[in-house]
Design an enzyme around this catalytic site. Structure first.
Site, PDB file in Angstrom:
ATOM      1  N   GLU A  28       0.844  -1.198   0.000  1.00 61.44           N
ATOM      2  CA  GLU A  28       0.000   0.000   0.000  1.00 61.44           C
ATOM      3  C   GLU A  28       0.881   1.251   0.000  1.00 61.44           C
ATOM      4  O   GLU A  28       2.027   1.218   0.443  1.00 61.44           O
ATOM      5  CB  GLU A  28      -0.882  -0.029   1.261  1.00 61.44           C
ATOM      6  N   ASN A 175     -12.336  -1.467  -0.805  1.00 64.53           N
ATOM      7  CA  ASN A 175     -11.610  -2.024   0.337  1.00 64.53           C
ATOM      8  C   ASN A 175     -12.313  -1.583   1.621  1.00 64.53           C
ATOM      9  O   ASN A 175     -12.647  -0.406   1.768  1.00 64.53           O
ATOM     10  CB  ASN A 175     -10.175  -1.478   0.353  1.00 64.53           C
ATOM     11  N   GLU A 176     -12.515  -2.526   2.505  1.00 63.43           N
ATOM     12  CA  GLU A 176     -13.129  -2.217   3.806  1.00 63.43           C
ATOM     13  C   GLU A 176     -14.251  -1.192   3.643  1.00 63.43           C
ATOM     14  O   GLU A 176     -14.264  -0.128   4.278  1.00 63.43           O
ATOM     15  CB  GLU A 176     -12.070  -1.763   4.827  1.00 63.43           C
ATOM     16  N   TYR A 252      -6.772  -9.132  11.566  1.00 61.59           N
ATOM     17  CA  TYR A 252      -5.432  -8.853  12.095  1.00 61.59           C
ATOM     18  C   TYR A 252      -5.268  -9.476  13.477  1.00 61.59           C
ATOM     19  O   TYR A 252      -6.218  -9.535  14.260  1.00 61.59           O
ATOM     20  CB  TYR A 252      -5.203  -7.341  12.184  1.00 61.59           C
ATOM     21  N   GLU A 308      -6.174  -9.229   3.581  1.00 61.17           N
ATOM     22  CA  GLU A 308      -5.359  -8.563   4.606  1.00 61.17           C
ATOM     23  C   GLU A 308      -5.350  -9.451   5.843  1.00 61.17           C
ATOM     24  O   GLU A 308      -6.407  -9.762   6.399  1.00 61.17           O
ATOM     25  CB  GLU A 308      -5.909  -7.182   4.963  1.00 61.17           C
ATOM     26  N   GLN A 357       2.056  -6.115   5.593  1.00 57.60           N
ATOM     27  CA  GLN A 357       2.308  -5.806   4.195  1.00 57.60           C
ATOM     28  C   GLN A 357       3.747  -6.182   3.870  1.00 57.60           C
ATOM     29  O   GLN A 357       4.534  -6.420   4.778  1.00 57.60           O
ATOM     30  CB  GLN A 357       2.062  -4.343   3.929  1.00 57.60           C
TER      31      GLN A 357
HETATM   32  O1  AHR Z   1      -2.982  -2.660   6.240  1.00 53.49           O
HETATM   33  C1  AHR Z   1      -3.260  -1.441   6.844  1.00 53.49           C
HETATM   34  C2  AHR Z   1      -4.712  -1.061   6.755  1.00 53.49           C
HETATM   35  O2  AHR Z   1      -5.474  -1.963   7.480  1.00 53.49           O
HETATM   36  C3  AHR Z   1      -5.333  -1.085   5.384  1.00 53.49           C
HETATM   37  O3  AHR Z   1      -5.109   0.074   4.662  1.00 53.49           O
HETATM   38  C4  AHR Z   1      -6.786  -1.226   5.689  1.00 53.49           C
HETATM   39  O4  AHR Z   1      -7.492  -1.883   4.684  1.00 53.49           O
HETATM   40  C5  AHR Z   1      -6.807  -1.984   7.010  1.00 53.49           C
HETATM   41  O5  AHR Z   1      -7.629  -1.406   7.941  1.00 53.49           O
END
Ligand code: AHR
Length: 508
Positions: A28, A175-176, A252, A308, A357
């Site tokens: 990103e 995205n999201e 995450y 992600e 990432q």
């Molecule tokens: O990976 C960092 C961020 O995490 C991304 O931009 C977003 O999609 C997520 O919240």
């Protein structure tokens, strides 16, 4: 104390193919991922090809990087692609409002990204802007990238220096969308995803695999709403499927709440176990989202793309909080190993995954020193390297018996994680000992085929937070593992405390 676990594997019962794309990556416009990570510019003293760091390309080629998602993340829904094409010196600037509020000069745009993918030998996964873009803008970006004739966008691409169209297999619709991508409701986004997907056309031989921005963690309603939106298009699904071919999922791993996720280094043993328990949650999420998808798509034509995932710690002290730079330790490596085990087990539904990432951001494979430019391969990188044998191999079920568990809050954490695959006359077994303190042995009960040889690798270190630095590049690096011995059932494997082991089997 040493305890023994048994893993029964039927080597002659291959299951679904583990797509190499679950070993995908994500880059990103965030902190030093693109700028300083991939892109240094043509005039940099760091060795580069047309501005792209050669050492980073070489390291990622060595782990057979299958695809790269770009330009975001949250950035994708702020990104207007036209600002990133044409002569670099005249590209308009923008504010990267999500990440550090810095000014983005658009030096790295579409042509640079596609050049990077070609250098990597990776498939591009372009994330289109639904949040602040338009249907026409996205449609024209697809045309710009993939059309061969003298259409307006193909002509513009040619004027900007690229004669032939590129091949773009993967296309993200937003995205999201439930958050930074527009704060939309599921129903609202499902309609938009259908509309945008319609105008992302297949030009010539380029077949797009369209991925609709999916759920956050356990938001099953989001997945259900997207899946339900297929219903009146069921007739199309017999063919190449439509309007989109996959939905995504983001999750995450952290050791605390979002407000205090825990530090990347210097953590406690309790935080180690909380992290492992949270990493194991990926398995539960895949099961639950797949179950919802099965109701609408029992033949599993629609893919689940975990675009992600990874660890997210408190940012390193002294760094820009908006840049999400964090150290990467042996703990991160074990988190990655546990995720891959889950992806392998769900190979029928999980067609792609992208760790967040690739360079200098969150759970990175590679860290680059901002001053010297030195490149460090992280413990997570080594798990990707050790697992390349799983790419496009057939998943094998691993039946674990007598696995000790440990109570972590309300959950019981199994202290061993495992998965396996077979490709021709080779099988690869992945074994993680999640126990912070205790070595154990594991018996591989290997059935169905003769095992005529084996090799093994181990990744471990003394400290749970061991990590690599420019001064100590190999503090955590895989070595040959001598702790694999013949056993009446197959092989006995020594698993040191907090270690990751792969055993490659030669079969007949
Ligand atoms: O990976 C960092 C961020 O995490 C991304 O931009 C977003 O999609 C997520 O919240």
């Amino acid at each position: 104390m040493t305890t023994s676990t048994i893993a029964v594997i039927d080597l002659d019962l291959p299951g679904a193919t583990i797509s190499r794309h679950v070993y995908g990556h994500f880059a990103e416009h965030l902190g030093r991922c693109i700028y300083g990570g991939f892109w240094v510019g043509e005039d940099s003293p760091v060795a580069n090809v047309r501005g792209i760091r050669s050492d980073v390309v070489e390291a990622l080629r060595a782990i057979s990087i299958p695809n790269l998602r770009w330009p975001g993340g949250c950035f994708a829904d702020d990104y207007h692609w036209r600002a990133g094409v044409g002569p670099r010196e005249s590209r308009p600037r923008m504010v990267n409002s999500h990440w550090g509020d810095v000014v983005e000069d658009n030096a790295f745009g579409t042509h640079e990204f596609m050049d990077l993918c070609e250098l990597l030998g990776a498939d591009p996964y372009v994330s289109g802007n639904v949040g602040s873009g338009s249907v026409a803008e996205m449609s024209e970006w697809v045309e710009y990238l993939t059309r061969a004739d003298d259409s307006p966008m193909a002509a513009l691409r040619r004027a900007n220096g690229r004669e032939r169209p590129w091949r773009v297999p993967f296309w993200g619709l937003g995205n999201e969308a439930w958050g930074c991508g527009g704060n939309l409701r599921a129903e609202q986004f499902a309609s938009l995803a259908r509309q945008y997907a319609t105008y992302c056309r297949n030009h010539g031989g380029n077949l797009l695999y369209r991925i609709a921005a999916g759920a956050n963690e356990a938001d099953l309603h989001w997945t259900e709403t997207l899946m339900r939106s297929f219903d009146d298009l069921a007739a199309d699904r017999a063919g190449s499927a439509g309007p989109f071919q996959a939905v995504s999922l983001h999750y995450y791993t952290m050791a605390g709440p979002w407000s205090d996720k825990g530090d990347a280094t210097g953590f406690s043993t309790d935080q180690w176990y909380v992290t492992m328990a949270r990493a194991r949650r990926m398995e539960e999420l895949l099961t639950r989202h797949s179950t919802v998808m099965d109701r609408y798509d029992p033949h599993r034509k629609v893919g689940l793309v975990v675009d992600e995932w990874g660890t997210w710690w408190n940012v390193e002290k002294g760094t820009n909080p908006g840049f999400l730079y964090q150290q990467n330790t042996l703990r991160d490596a074990l988190v990655a190993a546990v995720h891959f085990d889950a992806f392998h087990r769900h190979a029928e539904r999980v067609v792609m995954a992208n760790i967040a990432q690739t360079v200098n951001v969150l759970q990175a494979m590679i860290l680059t020193d901002p001053d010297s430019g030195a490149l460090v391969l992280t413990p997570t990188y080594h798990v990707f390297a050790m697992n390349t044998g799983h790419h496009d191999a057939a998943a094998l079920a691993v039946h674990l018996r007598d696995v000790e568990t440990r109570a972590v809050g309300a959950t019981e954490l199994p202290l061993v994680s495992a998965s396996a695959s077979v490709k021709g006359d080779t099988a690869l077994v992945s074994l993680s000992n999640l126990d912070a303190d205790t070595d154990r042995t594991l018996v591989l009960d290997l059935r169905g085929r003769d095992v005529v040889g084996h090799t093994a690798r181990v990744l471990t270190a003394k400290a749970l937070d061991a990590h690599n630095t420019p001064e100590q590049l190999d503090a955590v690096a895989p070595t040959d593992h001598a702790g694999v011995h013949p056993h009446p059932r197959g092989l006995e494997v020594e698993l040191p405390a907090h270690s990751y082991v792969t055993v490659a089997l030669e079969l007949r």
